[in-house]
Design a protein around this motif. Sequence first.
Motif, PDB file in Angstrom:
ATOM      1  N   ALA A 195       0.822  -1.218   0.000  1.00 57.20           N
ATOM      2  CA  ALA A 195       0.000   0.000   0.000  1.00 57.20           C
ATOM      3  C   ALA A 195       0.854   1.265   0.000  1.00 57.20           C
ATOM      4  CB  ALA A 195      -0.928  -0.009   1.209  1.00 57.20           C
ATOM      5  N   LEU A 196       2.172   1.104   0.015  1.00 55.95           N
ATOM      6  CA  LEU A 196       3.040   2.268   0.178  1.00 55.95           C
ATOM      7  C   LEU A 196       2.803   3.343  -0.902  1.00 55.95           C
ATOM      8  CD1 LEU A 196       6.713   1.854   1.282  1.00 55.95           C
ATOM      9  CD2 LEU A 196       5.982   3.766  -0.104  1.00 55.95           C
ATOM     10  N   ILE A 197       2.775   2.940  -2.146  1.00 56.82           N
ATOM     11  CA  ILE A 197       2.613   3.933  -3.212  1.00 56.82           C
ATOM     12  C   ILE A 197       1.195   4.526  -3.207  1.00 56.82           C
ATOM     13  CG2 ILE A 197       2.607   4.216  -5.738  1.00 56.82           C
ATOM     14  CD1 ILE A 197       5.089   2.291  -5.678  1.00 56.82           C
ATOM     15  N   PRO A 198       0.149   3.698  -3.100  1.00 60.82           N
ATOM     16  CA  PRO A 198      -1.191   4.301  -2.975  1.00 60.82           C
ATOM     17  C   PRO A 198      -1.296   5.294  -1.811  1.00 60.82           C
ATOM     18  CG  PRO A 198      -1.386   1.946  -3.382  1.00 60.82           C
ATOM     19  CD  PRO A 198       0.079   2.232  -3.238  1.00 60.82           C
ATOM     20  N   LEU A 199      -0.647   5.011  -0.692  1.00 59.26           N
ATOM     21  CA  LEU A 199      -0.740   5.930   0.443  1.00 59.26           C
ATOM     22  C   LEU A 199       0.040   7.216   0.185  1.00 59.26           C
ATOM     23  CD1 LEU A 199      -0.714   3.701   3.668  1.00 59.26           C
ATOM     24  CD2 LEU A 199      -2.595   4.347   2.169  1.00 59.26           C
ATOM     25  N   LEU A 200       1.147   7.119  -0.505  1.00 63.01           N
ATOM     26  CA  LEU A 200       1.864   8.349  -0.871  1.00 63.01           C
ATOM     27  C   LEU A 200       0.984   9.216  -1.774  1.00 63.01           C
ATOM     28  CD1 LEU A 200       5.472   6.937  -1.444  1.00 63.01           C
ATOM     29  CD2 LEU A 200       4.860   8.773   0.158  1.00 63.01           C
ATOM     30  N   VAL A 250       4.107  15.592  -0.750  1.00 61.08           N
ATOM     31  CA  VAL A 250       4.299  14.612   0.320  1.00 61.08           C
ATOM     32  C   VAL A 250       5.149  15.241   1.421  1.00 61.08           C
ATOM     33  CG1 VAL A 250       5.203  12.344   0.904  1.00 61.08           C
ATOM     34  CG2 VAL A 250       4.173  12.718  -1.347  1.00 61.08           C
ATOM     35  N   THR A 251       4.606  15.331   2.615  1.00 54.89           N
ATOM     36  CA  THR A 251       5.344  15.960   3.718  1.00 54.89           C
ATOM     37  C   THR A 251       6.095  14.908   4.533  1.00 54.89           C
ATOM     38  OG1 THR A 251       3.528  15.696   5.277  1.00 54.89           O
ATOM     39  CG2 THR A 251       3.505  17.688   3.915  1.00 54.89           C
ATOM     40  N   ASP A 252       7.053  15.375   5.324  1.00 58.36           N
ATOM     41  CA  ASP A 252       7.823  14.465   6.179  1.00 58.36           C
ATOM     42  C   ASP A 252       6.911  13.741   7.169  1.00 58.36           C
ATOM     43  OD1 ASP A 252      10.009  15.361   4.859  1.00 58.36           O
ATOM     44  OD2 ASP A 252      10.827  16.556   6.516  1.00 58.36           O
ATOM     45  N   GLU A 253       5.962  14.503   7.728  1.00 49.29           N
ATOM     46  CA  GLU A 253       5.033  13.908   8.688  1.00 49.29           C
ATOM     47  C   GLU A 253       4.236  12.768   8.046  1.00 49.29           C
ATOM     48  OE1 GLU A 253       3.792  13.665  11.945  1.00 49.29           O
ATOM     49  OE2 GLU A 253       5.873  14.364  11.997  1.00 49.29           O
ATOM     50  N   ALA A 254       3.788  13.020   6.809  1.00 49.64           N
ATOM     51  CA  ALA A 254       3.017  11.999   6.103  1.00 49.64           C
ATOM     52  C   ALA A 254       3.865  10.742   5.927  1.00 49.64           C
ATOM     53  CB  ALA A 254       2.556  12.519   4.752  1.00 49.64           C
ATOM     54  N   MET A 255       5.131  10.935   5.593  1.00 47.82           N
ATOM     55  CA  MET A 255       5.990   9.759   5.372  1.00 47.82           C
ATOM     56  C   MET A 255       6.191   8.979   6.660  1.00 47.82           C
ATOM     57  SD  MET A 255       8.746  10.778   2.470  1.00 47.82           S
ATOM     58  CE  MET A 255       9.126  12.461   2.906  1.00 47.82           C
ATOM     59  N   ARG A 256       6.298   9.719   7.783  1.00 44.27           N
ATOM     60  CA  ARG A 256       6.421   9.013   9.069  1.00 44.27           C
ATOM     61  C   ARG A 256       5.173   8.192   9.351  1.00 44.27           C
ATOM     62  NH1 ARG A 256       8.228  13.974  11.242  1.00 44.27           N
ATOM     63  NH2 ARG A 256      10.443  14.045  10.737  1.00 44.27           N
ATOM     64  N   GLN A 257       4.020   8.802   9.070  1.00 43.58           N
ATOM     65  CA  GLN A 257       2.784   8.084   9.353  1.00 43.58           C
ATOM     66  C   GLN A 257       2.606   6.871   8.430  1.00 43.58           C
ATOM     67  OE1 GLN A 257      -0.835  10.314   8.917  1.00 43.58           O
ATOM     68  NE2 GLN A 257      -1.963   8.994  10.340  1.00 43.58           N
ATOM     69  N   ILE A 258       2.947   7.047   7.169  1.00 47.20           N
ATOM     70  CA  ILE A 258       2.841   5.922   6.229  1.00 47.20           C
ATOM     71  C   ILE A 258       3.752   4.786   6.685  1.00 47.20           C
ATOM     72  CG2 ILE A 258       3.331   5.184   3.860  1.00 47.20           C
ATOM     73  CD1 ILE A 258       2.395   8.024   2.976  1.00 47.20           C
ATOM     74  N   GLU A 304       4.588   4.022   9.699  1.00 49.63           N
ATOM     75  CA  GLU A 304       3.902   3.303  10.794  1.00 49.63           C
ATOM     76  C   GLU A 304       2.810   2.401  10.240  1.00 49.63           C
ATOM     77  OE1 GLU A 304       2.170   6.310  13.280  1.00 49.63           O
ATOM     78  OE2 GLU A 304       4.115   7.319  13.540  1.00 49.63           O
ATOM     79  N   LEU A 305       2.047   2.942   9.318  1.00 51.35           N
ATOM     80  CA  LEU A 305       0.884   2.211   8.822  1.00 51.35           C
ATOM     81  C   LEU A 305       1.263   0.933   8.073  1.00 51.35           C
ATOM     82  CD1 LEU A 305      -1.326   5.201   7.575  1.00 51.35           C
ATOM     83  CD2 LEU A 305      -1.873   3.629   9.458  1.00 51.35           C
ATOM     84  N   VAL A 306       2.348   0.983   7.304  1.00 54.52           N
ATOM     85  CA  VAL A 306       2.674  -0.205   6.507  1.00 54.52           C
ATOM     86  C   VAL A 306       3.845  -1.002   7.080  1.00 54.52           C
ATOM     87  CG1 VAL A 306       1.765   0.906   4.423  1.00 54.52           C
ATOM     88  CG2 VAL A 306       4.243   0.872   4.819  1.00 54.52           C
ATOM     89  N   GLY A 307       4.389  -0.520   8.194  1.00 54.31           N
ATOM     90  CA  GLY A 307       5.407  -1.307   8.877  1.00 54.31           C
ATOM     91  C   GLY A 307       6.786  -1.271   8.246  1.00 54.31           C
ATOM     92  N   VAL A 308       7.213  -0.089   7.801  1.00 52.09           N
ATOM     93  CA  VAL A 308       8.591   0.067   7.339  1.00 52.09           C
ATOM     94  C   VAL A 308       9.167   1.307   8.022  1.00 52.09           C
ATOM     95  CG1 VAL A 308       8.113  -1.014   5.095  1.00 52.09           C
ATOM     96  CG2 VAL A 308       7.968   1.479   5.318  1.00 52.09           C
ATOM     97  N   THR A 309      10.422   1.647   7.729  1.00 51.74           N
ATOM     98  CA  THR A 309      10.995   2.855   8.323  1.00 51.74           C
ATOM     99  C   THR A 309      10.657   4.060   7.457  1.00 51.74           C
ATOM    100  OG1 THR A 309      13.040   2.665   7.068  1.00 51.74           O
ATOM    101  CG2 THR A 309      12.954   1.514   9.204  1.00 51.74           C
ATOM    102  N   PRO A 310      10.640   5.258   8.055  1.00 52.24           N
ATOM    103  CA  PRO A 310      10.407   6.462   7.236  1.00 52.24           C
ATOM    104  C   PRO A 310      11.421   6.585   6.101  1.00 52.24           C
ATOM    105  CG  PRO A 310      10.280   7.002   9.568  1.00 52.24           C
ATOM    106  CD  PRO A 310      10.750   5.578   9.484  1.00 52.24           C
ATOM    107  N   ALA A 311      12.658   6.146   6.347  1.00 51.75           N
ATOM    108  CA  ALA A 311      13.680   6.228   5.298  1.00 51.75           C
ATOM    109  C   ALA A 311      13.289   5.365   4.099  1.00 51.75           C
ATOM    110  CB  ALA A 311      15.033   5.794   5.847  1.00 51.75           C
ATOM    111  N   GLU A 312      12.678   4.226   4.373  1.00 54.62           N
ATOM    112  CA  GLU A 312      12.234   3.370   3.266  1.00 54.62           C
ATOM    113  C   GLU A 312      11.114   4.028   2.472  1.00 54.62           C
ATOM    114  OE1 GLU A 312      12.048  -0.481   5.639  1.00 54.62           O
ATOM    115  OE2 GLU A 312      11.996  -1.245   3.576  1.00 54.62           O
ATOM    116  N   VAL A 313      10.249   4.742   3.176  1.00 51.90           N
ATOM    117  CA  VAL A 313       9.165   5.429   2.472  1.00 51.90           C
ATOM    118  C   VAL A 313       9.750   6.481   1.540  1.00 51.90           C
ATOM    119  CG1 VAL A 313       7.090   6.841   2.699  1.00 51.90           C
ATOM    120  CG2 VAL A 313       7.535   5.004   4.342  1.00 51.90           C
ATOM    121  N   LEU A 314      10.697   7.260   2.046  1.00 52.18           N
ATOM    122  CA  LEU A 314      11.330   8.270   1.197  1.00 52.18           C
ATOM    123  C   LEU A 314      12.141   7.615   0.093  1.00 52.18           C
ATOM    124  CD1 LEU A 314      12.106  11.197   0.517  1.00 52.18           C
ATOM    125  CD2 LEU A 314      13.953  11.020   2.207  1.00 52.18           C
TER     126      LEU A 314
END
Lengths: 207, 468
Positions: free
Chosen positions: A25-30, A40-48, A50-60
């Motif tokens: 769901a990572l890309i749909p959530l972004l 896409v804000t930093d806060e959003a990436m932190r929350q994503i 948490e939601l999908v169970g990866v690190t914020p660095a992985e989201v970025l």
Amino acid sequence: MSRFNDTNLAIAGDIIARYPRPKSALIPLLHLAQEQDGHVTDEAMRQIAELVGVTPAEVLGTGSFYEMFRFERTGRYLINICGTMSCALMGARELMLAAERALGVHAGGTTDDGMFTLHQAECQAACTEAPCLQVNYRYRFKMTPDGVEKLIDDLRAGRLDDEIPPHGTLARVRQHIPADRAVGAVDPDDVDGPPPWIPVSVDGAGS
Amino acid sequence: MTTYDWAPGFVAGDRPRIVTSRFEFEDSHTIERYLATGGYAGLRVALGRPAPEVHEEVRSSTLLGRGGAGFPAGVKWGLTPEGVYPRYLVVNGDESEPGTYKDRLLMERDPHQLIEGCLIACYAAGLSRCFLYIRGEMALAQERVATALNEAYETGYVGRNILGSDFSVDIVLHWGAGAYVVGEETALIESLEGNRGMPRLKPPFFPAAIGLYGKPTIVNNVETLANLPWIATNGAEAYTAIGTESSPGTRMVAVSGHVKRPGVFEIINGTTTFRDLLYGEEFCGGIRDDNDLKAFVPGGGSAPWFLPDQLDLPFEGRLVGAAGSMLGSGAIMVMDSTTDIPAAALTLTRFYAHESCGKCVPCREGGTWLMRILERVVEGQGTTDDLELLLEVGGSICPGSMPHAASSDLGLEAVPFPYRMTTICFVGPSAYVPVHSALTLFRSEFEERVAASRSRTRIPVTAVGGEQ
Ligand SMILES: Cc1cc2nc3c(=O)[nH]c(=O)nc-3n(C[C@H](O)[C@H](O)[C@H](O)COP(=O)(O)O)c2cc1C
Ligand code: SF4
Ligand code: FES
């Protein structure tokens, strides 16, 4: 605001539940975050994260691979002018020059009033309608330099608000999977054996 | 010859219609129209037969994949390892190969046909979940497919116990976020798993064996799947009666660039020639301003270029391969006599260099070098050495002889497709293909360009590739 609002948090939950593994769901959530905040804000990436169970660095790390995600303030209208072969053969350069003139920014730039971001884009799967462009991923076909000027005027005056939502919104219709119709996402490791409609007799285990 | 305001670019003709049969209706995307025009009949026929029989029907139709490689769909479905479940279907709606425009039309104009095709594939091959991956930049296609899926769930065509049977499958709409390479099937799977869209090394493992979440996964193109309702309804025999034995049915082809009437056509597969397409009255009606044809790209930006010499070849994979190119994704780009060839090649090389995922060095660095060197040649700052350097850099991506077309003027014989490559996927070679074709077939234009160079000061080549 940059964490998901309540409505979007519920949507995020629905989206995650559709995948056998939440990370899908990572890309749909972004996209959802970008729809809410315009980028896409930093806060959003932190929350994503948490939601999908990866690190914020992985989201970025994943998000920054994809062209459409913007991590800085972006104009209300993102104008993408196609510059690939068919459009180039049919006058894409003149469109870009006209847009740069009308907006007073170069490709890559955002106007001071925050209304427009201008980009050179790649083939938009509309090559027979060259030269073409997209505003927030809505097409304009067989464009002319005059047409570009008029388009920018219309956008500025709000005359296209019905057709073109602000940057970040893609489809205005979301998929709904009604609970009583859904098959549901099962972890792949919890499945063994063929689905019910595959005759087991074919090869003993389902072909 | 007819066009419709609601299907920009599409040109209908007096030919068999398999995937575009509803394009004449403005409301072709609604479930009402779909059901009123035979929609979901193919699914009903399929569900009335055992799954292996439906699979066999598709196998004997020789339906070839329309995403680029032309692999027979029925054969691909049979490559999943026996007894391993779950199996997934991933629909490739990432259409972004330069010149290609057909999948977006099929999604916008007839989303239920695609959904029905997905269902038939899932039923036949025992695939229990379907992910429909649409290119991120296609907002309207996403809207149309989302609406159609919502309708199909409500009416019982998708989801649990479809039409009261024991066939149950969810179709999940998913969309990308802008990266050409994600169209490559293993990159598509990576992206669907929530990762950067970087291709996986294959062989040894193809997605049919180890795909999404490590499970057997069939990846099929939108147009491929859109053919299935017709095949399920009318049978393989009716399908193979159209087109040729090796390339049956019809095929969507987009012709763009310097023709009088660019358009997207559903053509009879295997027999329609490039001359028909470029000059025929029912197709593009000739070169713009009645100019001469200089060259054309026969199968999307990755395909080696053709000359007027090749006009009489039919749109058929094996013949086009023997002539030094490929059909790829059904996209022809036409260049007339006024075209600046080095500049045209640059628009493609820049595309592939820009789209490199950065995983392999020859693509990441080589693609960028090709782009930079070509840029300085085009900008009048190149030298004769640069032309050799282009071939040398290209040779590190594709060692050995490169496919190219025959030219009677130059006394060149064709070198057949394919090439050898040092990269994981075709993005690297595709950056070189336009350079190689242009330099081989139009070398004098490059030589004139470097002879007239305004400057002897070299623009340095600093490779920074791999950026997205
Ligand atoms: C770089 C690259 C980009 C591709 N892009 C697409 C694409 O946008 N759409 C598509 O259907 N296939 C694309 N393909 C081909 C897919 O890898 C795959 O072969 C195809 O989706 C399989 O479907 P088919 O057998 O139905 O043709 C691409 C391949 C490569 C190497
Ligand atoms: S060839 Fe290019 S795009 Fe393909 S995997 Fe290698 S680096 Fe990535
Ligand atoms: S080249 Fe511009 S849309 Fe394809």
